[in-house]
Design a protein around this motif. Structure first.
Motif, PDB file in Angstrom:
ATOM      1  N   GLY A 100       0.816  -1.207   0.000  1.00  0.00           N
ATOM      2  CA  GLY A 100       0.000   0.000   0.000  1.00  0.00           C
ATOM      3  C   GLY A 100       0.848   1.255   0.000  1.00  0.00           C
ATOM      4  N   VAL A 101       0.188   2.393  -0.074  1.00  0.00           N
ATOM      5  CA  VAL A 101       0.870   3.683  -0.025  1.00  0.00           C
ATOM      6  C   VAL A 101       1.310   3.952   1.413  1.00  0.00           C
ATOM      7  N   PHE A 102       2.547   4.354   1.605  1.00  0.00           N
ATOM      8  CA  PHE A 102       3.041   4.701   2.937  1.00  0.00           C
ATOM      9  C   PHE A 102       4.286   5.557   2.804  1.00  0.00           C
ATOM     10  N   SER A 103       4.750   6.099   3.930  1.00  0.00           N
ATOM     11  CA  SER A 103       5.948   6.927   3.946  1.00  0.00           C
ATOM     12  C   SER A 103       7.001   6.320   4.873  1.00  0.00           C
ATOM     13  N   LEU A 104       8.226   6.256   4.389  1.00  0.00           N
ATOM     14  CA  LEU A 104       9.350   5.838   5.212  1.00  0.00           C
ATOM     15  C   LEU A 104       9.770   6.978   6.124  1.00  0.00           C
ATOM     16  N   THR A 105      10.306   6.624   7.280  1.00  0.00           N
ATOM     17  CA  THR A 105      10.853   7.601   8.221  1.00  0.00           C
ATOM     18  C   THR A 105      12.372   7.460   8.258  1.00  0.00           C
ATOM     19  N   VAL A 106      13.023   8.380   8.948  1.00  0.00           N
ATOM     20  CA  VAL A 106      14.462   8.273   9.145  1.00  0.00           C
ATOM     21  C   VAL A 106      14.786   6.972   9.870  1.00  0.00           C
ATOM     22  N   ASP A 107      13.981   6.606  10.861  1.00  0.00           N
ATOM     23  CA  ASP A 107      14.215   5.350  11.579  1.00  0.00           C
ATOM     24  C   ASP A 107      14.191   4.156  10.630  1.00  0.00           C
ATOM     25  N   ASP A 108      13.242   4.148   9.700  1.00  0.00           N
ATOM     26  CA  ASP A 108      13.180   3.069   8.712  1.00  0.00           C
ATOM     27  C   ASP A 108      14.465   3.008   7.904  1.00  0.00           C
ATOM     28  N   MET A 109      14.957   4.165   7.497  1.00  0.00           N
ATOM     29  CA  MET A 109      16.151   4.216   6.654  1.00  0.00           C
ATOM     30  C   MET A 109      17.417   3.887   7.430  1.00  0.00           C
ATOM     31  N   LEU A 110      17.424   4.129   8.725  1.00  0.00           N
ATOM     32  CA  LEU A 110      18.557   3.705   9.552  1.00  0.00           C
ATOM     33  C   LEU A 110      18.585   2.186   9.676  1.00  0.00           C
ATOM     34  N   ASP A 111      17.404   1.586   9.645  1.00  0.00           N
ATOM     35  CA  ASP A 111      17.304   0.136   9.754  1.00  0.00           C
ATOM     36  C   ASP A 111      17.841  -0.555   8.507  1.00  0.00           C
ATOM     37  N   ALA A 112      17.549   0.005   7.325  1.00  0.00           N
ATOM     38  CA  ALA A 112      18.013  -0.595   6.063  1.00  0.00           C
ATOM     39  C   ALA A 112      17.703   0.354   4.913  1.00  0.00           C
ATOM     40  N   PRO A 113      18.509   0.309   3.839  1.00  0.00           N
ATOM     41  CA  PRO A 113      18.158   1.081   2.638  1.00  0.00           C
ATOM     42  C   PRO A 113      16.872   0.511   2.046  1.00  0.00           C
ATOM     43  N   GLN A 114      15.848   1.341   1.893  1.00  0.00           N
ATOM     44  CA  GLN A 114      14.555   0.809   1.461  1.00  0.00           C
ATOM     45  C   GLN A 114      13.942   1.586   0.295  1.00  0.00           C
ATOM     46  N   ILE A 115      14.719   2.421  -0.378  1.00  0.00           N
ATOM     47  CA  ILE A 115      14.202   3.176  -1.515  1.00  0.00           C
ATOM     48  C   ILE A 115      14.874   2.667  -2.781  1.00  0.00           C
ATOM     49  N   PHE A 116      14.077   2.181  -3.725  1.00  0.00           N
ATOM     50  CA  PHE A 116      14.647   1.760  -5.001  1.00  0.00           C
ATOM     51  C   PHE A 116      15.189   2.989  -5.729  1.00  0.00           C
ATOM     52  N   GLY A 117      16.322   2.829  -6.391  1.00  0.00           N
ATOM     53  CA  GLY A 117      17.068   3.952  -6.946  1.00  0.00           C
ATOM     54  C   GLY A 117      16.320   4.835  -7.921  1.00  0.00           C
ATOM     55  N   HIS A 177      31.046  -5.571   0.195  1.00  0.00           N
ATOM     56  CA  HIS A 177      31.253  -4.133   0.001  1.00  0.00           C
ATOM     57  C   HIS A 177      29.963  -3.352   0.223  1.00  0.00           C
ATOM     58  N   ALA A 178      28.841  -3.935  -0.166  1.00  0.00           N
ATOM     59  CA  ALA A 178      27.565  -3.246   0.027  1.00  0.00           C
ATOM     60  C   ALA A 178      27.274  -3.036   1.511  1.00  0.00           C
ATOM     61  N   ARG A 179      27.485  -4.072   2.335  1.00  0.00           N
ATOM     62  CA  ARG A 179      27.240  -3.930   3.772  1.00  0.00           C
ATOM     63  C   ARG A 179      28.266  -3.015   4.423  1.00  0.00           C
ATOM     64  N   GLU A 180      29.521  -3.098   3.987  1.00  0.00           N
ATOM     65  CA  GLU A 180      30.526  -2.164   4.492  1.00  0.00           C
ATOM     66  C   GLU A 180      30.157  -0.730   4.124  1.00  0.00           C
ATOM     67  N   GLY A 181      29.591  -0.565   2.916  1.00  0.00           N
ATOM     68  CA  GLY A 181      29.136   0.754   2.497  1.00  0.00           C
ATOM     69  C   GLY A 181      28.006   1.269   3.358  1.00  0.00           C
ATOM     70  N   ASP A 182      27.068   0.382   3.724  1.00  0.00           N
ATOM     71  CA  ASP A 182      25.972   0.772   4.612  1.00  0.00           C
ATOM     72  C   ASP A 182      26.519   1.270   5.948  1.00  0.00           C
ATOM     73  N   VAL A 183      27.484   0.537   6.489  1.00  0.00           N
ATOM     74  CA  VAL A 183      28.074   0.914   7.780  1.00  0.00           C
ATOM     75  C   VAL A 183      28.747   2.282   7.682  1.00  0.00           C
ATOM     76  N   ALA A 184      29.456   2.528   6.569  1.00  0.00           N
ATOM     77  CA  ALA A 184      30.116   3.822   6.384  1.00  0.00           C
ATOM     78  C   ALA A 184      29.099   4.957   6.327  1.00  0.00           C
ATOM     79  N   VAL A 185      27.975   4.721   5.660  1.00  0.00           N
ATOM     80  CA  VAL A 185      26.925   5.740   5.579  1.00  0.00           C
ATOM     81  C   VAL A 185      26.350   6.022   6.969  1.00  0.00           C
ATOM     82  N   LEU A 186      26.110   4.976   7.753  1.00  0.00           N
ATOM     83  CA  LEU A 186      25.542   5.160   9.088  1.00  0.00           C
ATOM     84  C   LEU A 186      26.526   5.870  10.010  1.00  0.00           C
ATOM     85  N   ARG A 187      27.798   5.529   9.904  1.00  0.00           N
ATOM     86  CA  ARG A 187      28.804   6.218  10.725  1.00  0.00           C
ATOM     87  C   ARG A 187      28.859   7.702  10.376  1.00  0.00           C
TER      88      ARG A 187
END
Length: 200
Positions: A100-117, A177-187
């Motif tokens: 359904g239609v919904f909006s992601l929050t910052v908390d959602d995005m901290l949990d995992a990348p969830q927006i298709f490019g 590398h993808a998971r290491e990249g996620d960690v770098a973004v969160l840091r």
């Protein structure tokens, strides 16, 4: 910056359609290419396409209608299909929330990348947060997260409007590398001080 025939192909299209302009620069990675293109763009909304992505024919019409029906947001996302090597299509997003239609929050995005490019986002946010940073492996996740921390509002429509081609050797296939990249973004998000104490 591509090492294949992309430049020649793009110039061929530009020769037939005045809406298309072609720029080239030395290869400096996806983030640098996206940034260079957006700096030259003049539209209110930007949609980026990776080398593995394709928009389906109904993308522009459907996304435009969704934006008009839901004004006031900054990132208009949709579902997509993973196009497997055998030709099968499977939905990119899984789980009942993405039905359904919904909006992601910052908390959602901290949990995992969830927006298709291939989401459509307002150009002003590119300028506001400094664009795509070339030092990050996951430059799109870094951009989405910085924009949302700064106040950009996201909304998702449950329609598959793009294809993500799954092919051997692609950048996103490198899980480490993808998971290491996620960690770098969160840091980086923590270091830049935009998060609440609870989020840190």
């Amino acid at each position: 910056g591509s090492s294949d025939d992309t430049l020649a192909i793009a110039r061929g299209y530009a020769a037939c359609d005045s809406r298309i302009s072609v720029e080239t620069q030395p290869n400096a990675g996806a983030g640098a290419a996206i940034t260079a293109a957006i700096k030259r763009a003049s539209g209110e909304f930007i949609v980026q396409l990776g080398a593995d992505d394709a928009l389906l024919p109904e993308y522009c019409r459907t996304t435009d209608a969704f934006i008009r029906a839901h004004p006031g947001y900054d990132i208009y996302a949709s579902d997509a299909y993973r196009l497997l090597p055998d030709g099968r299509r499977i939905r990119y997003h899984e789980g009942p929330r993405f039905a359904g239609v919904f909006s992601l929050t910052v908390d959602d995005m901290l949990d995992a990348p969830q927006i298709f490019g291939a989401a459509a986002f307002r150009r002003e946010w590119f300028d506001r947060v400094g664009g795509f940073r070339t030092e990050y492996y996951n430059e799109d996740y870094d951009f989405w997260l910085r924009a949302m921390i700064a106040g950009a509002r996201h909304i998702y429509q449950p329609v598959s409007l793009a294809l993500y081609r799954v092919v051997p050797g692609q950048k996103t296939a490198d899980g480490i590398h993808a998971r290491e990249g996620d960690v770098a973004v969160l840091r980086s998000a923590i270091a830049e001080g935009g998060l609440t104490p609870r989020q840190v």
